[in-house]
Enzyme design. Structure first.
Site, PDB file in Angstrom:
ATOM      1  N   ASN A  76       0.845  -1.203   0.000  1.00 17.45           N
ATOM      2  CA  ASN A  76       0.000   0.000   0.000  1.00 17.45           C
ATOM      3  C   ASN A  76       0.870   1.237   0.000  1.00 17.45           C
ATOM      4  O   ASN A  76       1.993   1.196   0.512  1.00 17.45           O
ATOM      5  CB  ASN A  76      -0.842   0.093   1.289  1.00 17.45           C
ATOM      6  CG  ASN A  76      -1.944  -0.935   1.352  1.00 17.45           C
ATOM      7  OD1 ASN A  76      -2.552  -1.273   0.341  1.00 17.45           O
ATOM      8  ND2 ASN A  76      -2.190  -1.440   2.535  1.00 17.45           N
ATOM      9  N   ASN A  88       6.213  -4.320   3.624  1.00 15.79           N
ATOM     10  CA  ASN A  88       7.039  -3.981   4.802  1.00 15.79           C
ATOM     11  C   ASN A  88       7.847  -5.195   5.258  1.00 15.79           C
ATOM     12  O   ASN A  88       9.039  -5.090   5.574  1.00 15.79           O
ATOM     13  CB  ASN A  88       6.155  -3.546   5.979  1.00 15.79           C
ATOM     14  CG  ASN A  88       5.444  -2.222   5.737  1.00 15.79           C
ATOM     15  OD1 ASN A  88       5.765  -1.506   4.802  1.00 15.79           O
ATOM     16  ND2 ASN A  88       4.475  -1.911   6.588  1.00 15.79           N
ATOM     17  N   ASP A 118       5.828  -5.518  11.687  1.00 15.57           N
ATOM     18  CA  ASP A 118       6.202  -6.014  10.359  1.00 15.57           C
ATOM     19  C   ASP A 118       7.707  -6.297  10.286  1.00 15.57           C
ATOM     20  O   ASP A 118       8.142  -7.283   9.686  1.00 15.57           O
ATOM     21  CB  ASP A 118       5.808  -4.998   9.276  1.00 15.57           C
ATOM     22  CG  ASP A 118       4.304  -4.959   9.056  1.00 15.57           C
ATOM     23  OD1 ASP A 118       3.614  -5.930   9.434  1.00 15.57           O
ATOM     24  OD2 ASP A 118       3.817  -3.946   8.519  1.00 15.57           O
TER      25      ASP A 118
END
Ligand code: ADP
Length: 328
Positions: free
Chosen positions: A41, A73, A275
Site C-alpha cells: 500500500n 514492509n 512487520d
C-alpha cells in the site's frame, strides 16, 4: 510435520543454544530464500487539527506518502536482515504509487520480478492523524485484491525455505501460495489484521505470529499471553505472541514457553515494528536459526524500527541489528 528438523524439543531456561531446535532442512541452507506473499500500500498521511464528522470538510496539513502494506514492509525487513534472497509476491497498479513501492522494495534488495502490475490502482491507506496522535484510517485495497499465484510464483515458493504471509490479501491467494510450497518450506503466518482462519490454513502453518489482540481473537478467549499461546498451540506447532515494549513470547507445542525480552530504545514511532519483527524472524529461520534465536534478532530489529518514523524507511540494517544484539 516433516518440515521441522529435528522434532521440537522442550524449550528450557532463557538463553542458550539448546532452546528450541527449530531448524529448516539443510537442502535449502546454501542460498536460503524467503517468499513473502502479501499486500503493498501507499500510506497517505495527513495531519488534521481534529477528525471530521460525517458530511464535514476540514483542512489538514501537508500530505506525506510512505511506502507500506504489511507484505511489502515484511519483505523489506527480510531483505535488510541479509543472508537471504527475498522475493515479494504481490500486485501493484500501473501508477506512481506502484512505482514508489517497487522502488522501495528494490532499494532494500527485494526481488520484485514476480510482482504483477495490474490495471487497478495500487492499494492506498488514507491516514488522518490528530494532534493527540489518534489515527483514522481508510484502506482501499485496490491491486491487492488481484494478487496472483501463477506458475513462476509457485516455483519460487517451492524453492523457498520460508513462505511468509499476512492477511491483507484474499485468503484464496494464501491458499494457492500454501499449496505451492515444498515439503521443507516453513509456513509462517502473521495473522494480521485479525480474522478467523479456515481449517486448511491452521493445518498448513508451522509458525503463527500474532500480537496480543490477534492472539485473543484467534484463541477466542482472554487471558495472559501464556494462556493465549497455550490455547493456540492446540492448532499450530509454534506460536510467537509479540507484546510491544514487553517483548515477545515464543511457545512450541512440544516444548515450553520462552519470554524474549524487548530491547530498550528511545521510541519515536512504533509503526512497522511488528512487520519488521515478522520479516526478520522469517529471514533468520530461513538461515537456519532456531525459533528463539530468530525471535531475539527479530526483537532487536523491531526495537530499532521504533526509533525512526515510517515503516519501510525505519527498517534497520543488519549491521545495526547485530550491534544491538551483541550489546545486550
Ligand atoms: P504489532 O505492531 O504487530 O502490534 P508489537 O507492537 O508487538 O507488534 O511489536 C513487535 C515487536 O517489536 C515486539 O515484540 C518487540 O520485540 C518490538 N517492539 C515493539 N515496540 C517496542 C518498544 N516500544 N520497545 C522495544 N521493542 C519494541
Amino acid at each position: 510435520m516433516g518440515r521441522l528438523r529435528p522434532p521440537l524439543r522442550p524449550l528450557r531456561a532463557l538463553a542458550g543454544r539448546e532452546l528450541g531446535e527449530f531448524i529448516v532442512a539443510d537442502s535449502k541452507q546454501d542460498s536460503p530464500e524467503v517468499a513473502v506473499v502479501g499486500s503493498a500500500n501507499v500510506d497517505l498521511v495527513v495531519p488534521v487539527p481534529r477528525h471530521p464528522v460525517g458530511g464535514e470538510t476540514i483542512l489538514g496539513g501537508d500530505v506525506v506518502r510512505h511506502p507500506g502494506g504489511k507484505g511489502a514492509n515484511q519483505a523489506v525487513a527480510a531483505a535488510r536482515a541479509g543472508g537471504v534472497r527475498t522475493t515479494f509476491i504481490g500486485a501493484l497498479g500501473r501508477d506512481a504509487s506502484g512505482d514508489l513501492i517497487a522502488g522501495s522494495l528494490r532499494a532494500a534488495g527485494v526481488d520484485v520480478s514476480l510482482v504483477d502490475r495490474v490495471d487497478t490502482p495500487t492499494g492506498t491507506a488514507l491516514i488522518a492523524v490528530s494532534p493527540t496522535g489518534e489515527n483514522t484510517i481508510i484502506v482501499a485495497p485496490g491491486a491487492n485484491r488481484h494478487v496472483g499465484i501463477g506458475r513462476a510464483q509457485a516455483r519460487r515458493i517451492a524453492a523457498a525455505a520460508v513462505l511468509l504471509a499476512q492477511l491483507e490479501v484474499p485468503l484464496e491467494v494464501i491458499r494457492q501460495a500454501v499449496e505451492a510450497r515444498a515439503a521443507d518450506t516453513l509456513v509462517v503466518l502473521n495473522a494480521a489484521p485479525s480474522q478467523d482462519l479456515p481449517k486448511w490454513l491452521w493445518g498448513a502453518l508451522d509458525v503463527l505470529v500474532v500480537n496480543e489482540h490477534e492472539a485473543a481473537d484467534l484463541a477466542g478467549t482472554g487471558g495472559a499471553p501464556a494462556v493465549l499461546a497455550e490455547a493456540l498451540l492446540r492448532r499450530v506447532p509454534a506460536v510467537v505472541v509479540t507484546l510491544g515494549g514487553e517483548g515477545s513470547l515464543v511457545a512450541t507445542r512440544e516444548g515450553g514457553q520462552v519470554m524474549v525480552g524487548a530491547f530498550s530504545v528511545d521510541v519515536v514511532d512504533t509503526t512497522g515494528a511488528g512487520d519488521t519483527y515478522c520479516g526478520v524472524l522469517a529471514a533468520e529461520l530461513a538461515k537456519g536459526r532456531d525459533l528463539v534465536e530468530a525471535a531475539q534478532v527479530a526483537a532487536a530489529a523491531g526495537a530499532l524500527a521504533t526509533t525512526a518514523a515510517g515503516a519501510q524507511e525505519a527498517v534497520p540494517t543488519a549491521a545495526d541489528v547485530t550491534g544491538l544484539v551483541s550489546a545486550r
